[in-house]
Design a protein around this motif. Structure first.
Motif, PDB file in Angstrom:
ATOM      1  N   UNK A  42       0.814  -1.210   0.000  1.00  0.00           N
ATOM      2  CA  UNK A  42       0.000   0.000   0.000  1.00  0.00           C
ATOM      3  C   UNK A  42       0.850   1.265   0.000  1.00  0.00           C
ATOM      4  N   UNK A  43       2.136   1.124   0.301  1.00  0.00           N
ATOM      5  CA  UNK A  43       2.981   2.291   0.477  1.00  0.00           C
ATOM      6  C   UNK A  43       3.091   3.133  -0.792  1.00  0.00           C
ATOM      7  N   UNK A  44       3.230   2.490  -1.932  1.00  0.00           N
ATOM      8  CA  UNK A  44       3.402   3.247  -3.162  1.00  0.00           C
ATOM      9  C   UNK A  44       2.210   3.196  -4.089  1.00  0.00           C
ATOM     10  N   UNK A  45       1.098   2.725  -3.611  1.00  0.00           N
ATOM     11  CA  UNK A  45      -0.069   2.518  -4.472  1.00  0.00           C
ATOM     12  C   UNK A  45      -0.502   3.825  -5.138  1.00  0.00           C
ATOM     13  N   UNK A  46      -0.688   3.763  -6.449  1.00  0.00           N
ATOM     14  CA  UNK A  46      -1.141   4.931  -7.199  1.00  0.00           C
ATOM     15  C   UNK A  46      -0.035   5.836  -7.671  1.00  0.00           C
ATOM     16  N   UNK A  47       1.203   5.536  -7.305  1.00  0.00           N
ATOM     17  CA  UNK A  47       2.338   6.376  -7.698  1.00  0.00           C
ATOM     18  C   UNK A  47       3.272   5.595  -8.620  1.00  0.00           C
ATOM     19  N   UNK A  48       3.798   6.295  -9.612  1.00  0.00           N
ATOM     20  CA  UNK A  48       4.720   5.662 -10.552  1.00  0.00           C
ATOM     21  C   UNK A  48       6.124   6.227 -10.369  1.00  0.00           C
ATOM     22  N   UNK A  49       7.117   5.382 -10.625  1.00  0.00           N
ATOM     23  CA  UNK A  49       8.527   5.790 -10.581  1.00  0.00           C
ATOM     24  C   UNK A  49       9.220   5.244 -11.825  1.00  0.00           C
ATOM     25  N   UNK A  63      14.231  -1.313  -8.591  1.00  0.00           N
ATOM     26  CA  UNK A  63      12.967  -1.588  -9.285  1.00  0.00           C
ATOM     27  C   UNK A  63      12.182  -2.674  -8.556  1.00  0.00           C
ATOM     28  N   UNK A  64      12.868  -3.716  -8.122  1.00  0.00           N
ATOM     29  CA  UNK A  64      12.196  -4.799  -7.407  1.00  0.00           C
ATOM     30  C   UNK A  64      11.686  -4.327  -6.040  1.00  0.00           C
ATOM     31  N   UNK A  65      12.485  -3.501  -5.352  1.00  0.00           N
ATOM     32  CA  UNK A  65      12.043  -2.970  -4.053  1.00  0.00           C
ATOM     33  C   UNK A  65      10.771  -2.132  -4.231  1.00  0.00           C
ATOM     34  N   UNK A  66      10.772  -1.244  -5.210  1.00  0.00           N
ATOM     35  CA  UNK A  66       9.618  -0.375  -5.435  1.00  0.00           C
ATOM     36  C   UNK A  66       8.387  -1.171  -5.844  1.00  0.00           C
ATOM     37  N   UNK A  67       8.604  -2.176  -6.675  1.00  0.00           N
ATOM     38  CA  UNK A  67       7.492  -3.026  -7.102  1.00  0.00           C
ATOM     39  C   UNK A  67       6.874  -3.736  -5.895  1.00  0.00           C
ATOM     40  N   UNK A  68       7.728  -4.199  -5.006  1.00  0.00           N
ATOM     41  CA  UNK A  68       7.241  -4.873  -3.814  1.00  0.00           C
ATOM     42  C   UNK A  68       6.504  -3.957  -2.860  1.00  0.00           C
ATOM     43  N   UNK A  69       6.735  -2.651  -2.952  1.00  0.00           N
ATOM     44  CA  UNK A  69       6.065  -1.696  -2.086  1.00  0.00           C
ATOM     45  C   UNK A  69       4.856  -1.042  -2.751  1.00  0.00           C
ATOM     46  N   UNK A  70       4.428  -1.591  -3.874  1.00  0.00           N
ATOM     47  CA  UNK A  70       3.184  -1.140  -4.471  1.00  0.00           C
ATOM     48  C   UNK A  70       3.291  -0.054  -5.514  1.00  0.00           C
ATOM     49  N   UNK A  71       4.502   0.403  -5.812  1.00  0.00           N
ATOM     50  CA  UNK A  71       4.666   1.431  -6.838  1.00  0.00           C
ATOM     51  C   UNK A  71       4.456   0.844  -8.234  1.00  0.00           C
ATOM     52  N   UNK A  72       3.993   1.662  -9.135  1.00  0.00           N
ATOM     53  CA  UNK A  72       4.031   1.326 -10.547  1.00  0.00           C
ATOM     54  C   UNK A  72       5.429   1.679 -11.037  1.00  0.00           C
ATOM     55  N   UNK A  73       6.152   0.700 -11.539  1.00  0.00           N
ATOM     56  CA  UNK A  73       7.561   0.899 -11.885  1.00  0.00           C
ATOM     57  C   UNK A  73       7.756   0.831 -13.397  1.00  0.00           C
ATOM     58  N   UNK A  74       8.384   1.857 -13.937  1.00  0.00           N
ATOM     59  CA  UNK A  74       8.825   1.847 -15.321  1.00  0.00           C
ATOM     60  C   UNK A  74      10.339   1.620 -15.288  1.00  0.00           C
TER      61      UNK A  74
END
Length: 341
Positions: A42-49, A63-74
């Motif tokens: 839920x930490x990064x839900x709705x946000x892209x990096x 990238x893997x850390x951010x993906x695991x925290x709910x971010x949309x990762x490019x």
């Protein structure tokens, strides 16, 4: 104004400032506790990096850390069909999208921007992490202008190119810009001139950007890792013979074969002695992306080195130069070169 009134005014100002800071810290602490119950996803839900240089190394791990925290990762990759990019996509959730992104190519950057715009989540593009980079070593007289150009094109101009393209999207979300630099951006190091030039230029760019974007609520952070040669594949190994063959006859008379072999082995052994643990760097990058108060700079070295680098910039130039002239490798270099003259 009487001296007593002036002192009273200063005391009142200082006490008021302390109270403001204390209240701000209390509110931040309560906010952190209230958010502590959220799950990692839920930490990064709705946000892209957007992260550049995700084929391997720090970019891949972040990238893997951010993906695991709910971010949309490019995840920008130089080789989107390569093993690194494919395994990254396979090991991540559907929120991670691999992009072909050579930061030296305008067309790649523009296409990546179009893709990002088409797939942004509801909170938009929160951040860009300018991680893509290369490293190389050589004395200045061994180098060519093409070698310098390549280093600067990727490490400096690539970041600038990506920043100019994506900054409007980050500004809209009042997000973050993060830049991967190095301790070699501010210290001298034998045989690392081209790399230092590119990273020193990068920091100058990021510093200027930080002042400009503060007006829009965008925060800029610089990551300064020490020796993490074993944790990434940024160091490209070569042999003394490889270097020797690039020199003309005049330089072969100055930089003899024996010295080149010794210098190459010194560089490789230094790289191999670097840290294998990427977590210190990834934690710093993640903090820069998510903390309410990210640091301007993250110096990632040992405590002893941190003390040294903290006072380094205060030293007169002749003192800082003398420190390096006393190193065993520098002394060996002088002895080996001059003994052949």
């Amino acid at each position: 104004m009487a001296t007593g009134d002036l002192i009273t005014g200063v005391v009142v100002f200082l006490l008021s400032s302390v109270c403001v800071v204390a209240v701000a810290l209390l509110l931040a602490s309560r906010r952190c506790r209230s958010e502590g119950g959220r799950s990692e996803e839920e930490e990064g839900r709705g946000r892209a990096v957007l992260v550049t240089g995700c084929d391997s190394g720090f970019g891949r791990h972040l990238a893997r850390r951010l993906d695991g925290r709910g971010f949309t990762v490019f995840a920008g990759c130089l080789f989107p069909e390569g093993l690194g990019a494919r395994s990254l996509a396979r090991e991540s959730s559907g929120r991670l999208r691999v992009l072909k992104l050579d930061v030296t190519q305008d067309d790649d950057v523009e296409q990546a921007k179009r893709t990002v715009q088409e797939h942004l989540p509801e909170k938009g593009l929160w951040a860009v992490v300018n991680n893509a980079g290369i490293s190389d070593w050589a004395e200045t007289e061994w180098s060519t202008i093409d070698r310098y150009s390549k280093m600067v094109d990727i490490n400096l101009l690539g970041c600038i190119r990506t920043t100019i393209a994506f900054l409007p999207l980050v500004r809209a979300s009042k997000g973050r810009m993060v830049y991967m630099s190095s301790i070699l951006a501010f210290i001298n190091c034998l045989n690392m001139g081209a790399y230092s030039v590119s990273k020193r230029g990068l920091e100058a760019f990021a510093d200027c950007l930080r002042v400009e974007t503060a007006s829009f609520g965008v925060k800029v952070s610089i990551i300064q890792p020490g020796n993490f040669g074993q944790a990434t594949d940024i160091v490209k190994e070569q042999t003394g013979c490889d270097i020797w063959e690039t020199l003309d006859n005049e330089r072969k008379l100055i930089f003899n074969r024996e010295y080149i072999e010794v210098a190459n082995e010194y560089f490789l052994s230094t790289s191999r002695s670097g840290s294998k643990d990427v977590n210190l760097v990834i934690d710093a990058m993640y903090h820069a992306l998510t903390s309410p108060w990210p640091k301007y700079r993250y110096l990632l070295v040992s405590r002893l080195d941190s003390f040294f680098f903290g006072v380094y910039h205060l030293l007169p130039t002749f003192v800082s130069d003398a420190i390096y002239s006393l190193s065993p490798m520098y002394a060996k270099r002088n002895k080996m070169l001059y003994s052949k003259q």
